[in-house]
Enzyme design. Structure first.
Site, short mmCIF file in Angstrom:
data_model
loop_
_atom_site.label_atom_id
_atom_site.label_comp_id
_atom_site.label_asym_id
_atom_site.label_seq_id
_atom_site.Cartn_x
_atom_site.Cartn_y
_atom_site.Cartn_z
N ASP A 134 0.84 -1.18 0.00
CA ASP A 134 0.00 0.00 0.00
C ASP A 134 0.89 1.24 0.00
O ASP A 134 0.53 2.27 0.53
CB ASP A 134 -0.82 -0.05 1.30
CG ASP A 134 -2.01 0.89 1.24
OD1 ASP A 134 -2.32 1.32 0.14
OD2 ASP A 134 -2.60 1.18 2.28
N CYS A 188 -19.24 -11.45 -9.74
CA CYS A 188 -20.23 -10.56 -9.12
C CYS A 188 -21.62 -10.81 -9.72
O CYS A 188 -22.64 -10.61 -9.05
CB CYS A 188 -19.86 -9.09 -9.33
SG CYS A 188 -18.59 -8.51 -8.20
#
Length: 312
Positions: A134, A188
């Site tokens: 990150d 999804c």
């Protein structure tokens, strides 16, 4: 050449597992072709709000070879953080995002990735590389997707079929050729639960999050006062927000993590609303000593608490 490539890949994945990572995948260190126009549009539409760092290093975000000389492979690892014991999340409770319960993940993953890199250099020889958590301009979800670790859901988080989406992502970019994994399908389907559940309508369309409307942005990234138009829409989230992940059907497969460092400070389990409202510098420092919550500083946390005060 080929047999050593696959042997090295097997060796590295086994070591990643031994270090406690839940998943490990590999992608070739190529230019992220499909991400370029999406990133450009997102930035152009101001969806990064005041996260000015998102607009920096555009080229480096898309090309790992600009981060590590002669980069050939991107290894992506996932580390589950789903808690065994959740903090209270009722209608009248102040809520913390589950990723911020324990020790700041940057420390935990960086240490494990450094161990992995040391191991690679000991076992394989002179391998140049860098670890990223990150940090620096690395598009971790794009790399995780390329490495077959999951697909990017409509809420733009990475979803893994086996454990859902409550995990951290880290990378090693190496100048060593490894055997790449292929991407997997998007599962999804027609589901829009995350879009429907977001109280600030931050998921402006499938696979597009306006970062400047997200509760996590308001409670962590935004340094000034929170705009009045979102008053009453925070569902008492005071650091981050898990709504789009909590409603995702794939998170019924979330399993408790095995990293003690991610356990919440014992005092947090019994923290009352008045304790949140009256938190002092000493208590803040003790409870969040190694936590990501330190990013808001005490003033930021107090601002969030005051802003999302439960009405009931």
């Amino acid at each position: 050449m080929h047999s050593s490539t696959s042997q090295y890949t097997t060796l590295i994945k086994a070591k990643a597992k031994e270090l406690g990572f839940d998943f490990c995948g590999v992608a070739n260190a190529d230019f992220l072709e499909e991400e370029a126009p999406r990133l450009e549009t997102w930035l152009k539409n101001g969806m990064h709000g005041q996260m000015n760092y998102m607009a920096n290093h555009f080229d480096k975000r898309l090309d790992p070879r600009l981060l590590v000389d002669d980069a050939k492979s991107v290894i992506t690892v996932l580390l589950n953080y789903y808690p065994d014991q959740k903090l209270p999340e009722g209608d009248a409770d102040y809520k913390l995002s589950k990723y911020a319960y324990g020790t700041d993940y940057h420390f935990v993953i960086k240490d494990k990735l450094k161990s992995l890199l040391d191991y690679i250099q000991e076992e394989i020889g002179e391998v140049g590389g860098r670890a990223f958590v990150d940090s620096a301009p690395v598009m971790d979800k794009a790399w995780a997707k390329r490495a077959g670790l999951g697909w990017v859901g409509k809420h733009t988080n990475l979803i893994n079929r086996e454990i859902g989406s409550f995990f951290f992502i880290g990378e090693l970019i190496l100048d060593l050729q490894l055997e790449p994994d292929g991407p997997i399908t998007d599962y999804c389907g027609t589901c829009t639960r995350c879009i429907d559940a977001c109280p600030t309508d931050a998921i402006v369309g499938p696979y597009v999050v306006d970062g400047s409307k997200c509760i996590s942005y308001f409670t962590i990234e935004l340094k000034e006062s929170i705009p009045q138009e979102v008053q009453g829409k925070f569902n008492n989230w005071i650091f981050g927000c898990d709504i789009c992940q909590d409603v995702c059907p794939w998170n019924r497969f979330a399993k408790p993590h095995k990293t003690p460092a991610f356990d919440a400070h014992p005092d947090l389990a019994t923290f009352t609303n008045s304790e949140w409202e009256e938190i002092t510098e000493d208590v803040f420092r003790e409870i969040f000593r190694r936590s990501a919550v330190k990013r808001t500083k005490l003033e930021g946390l107090k601002r969030n608490v005051a802003f999302s005060k439960p009405t009931s």
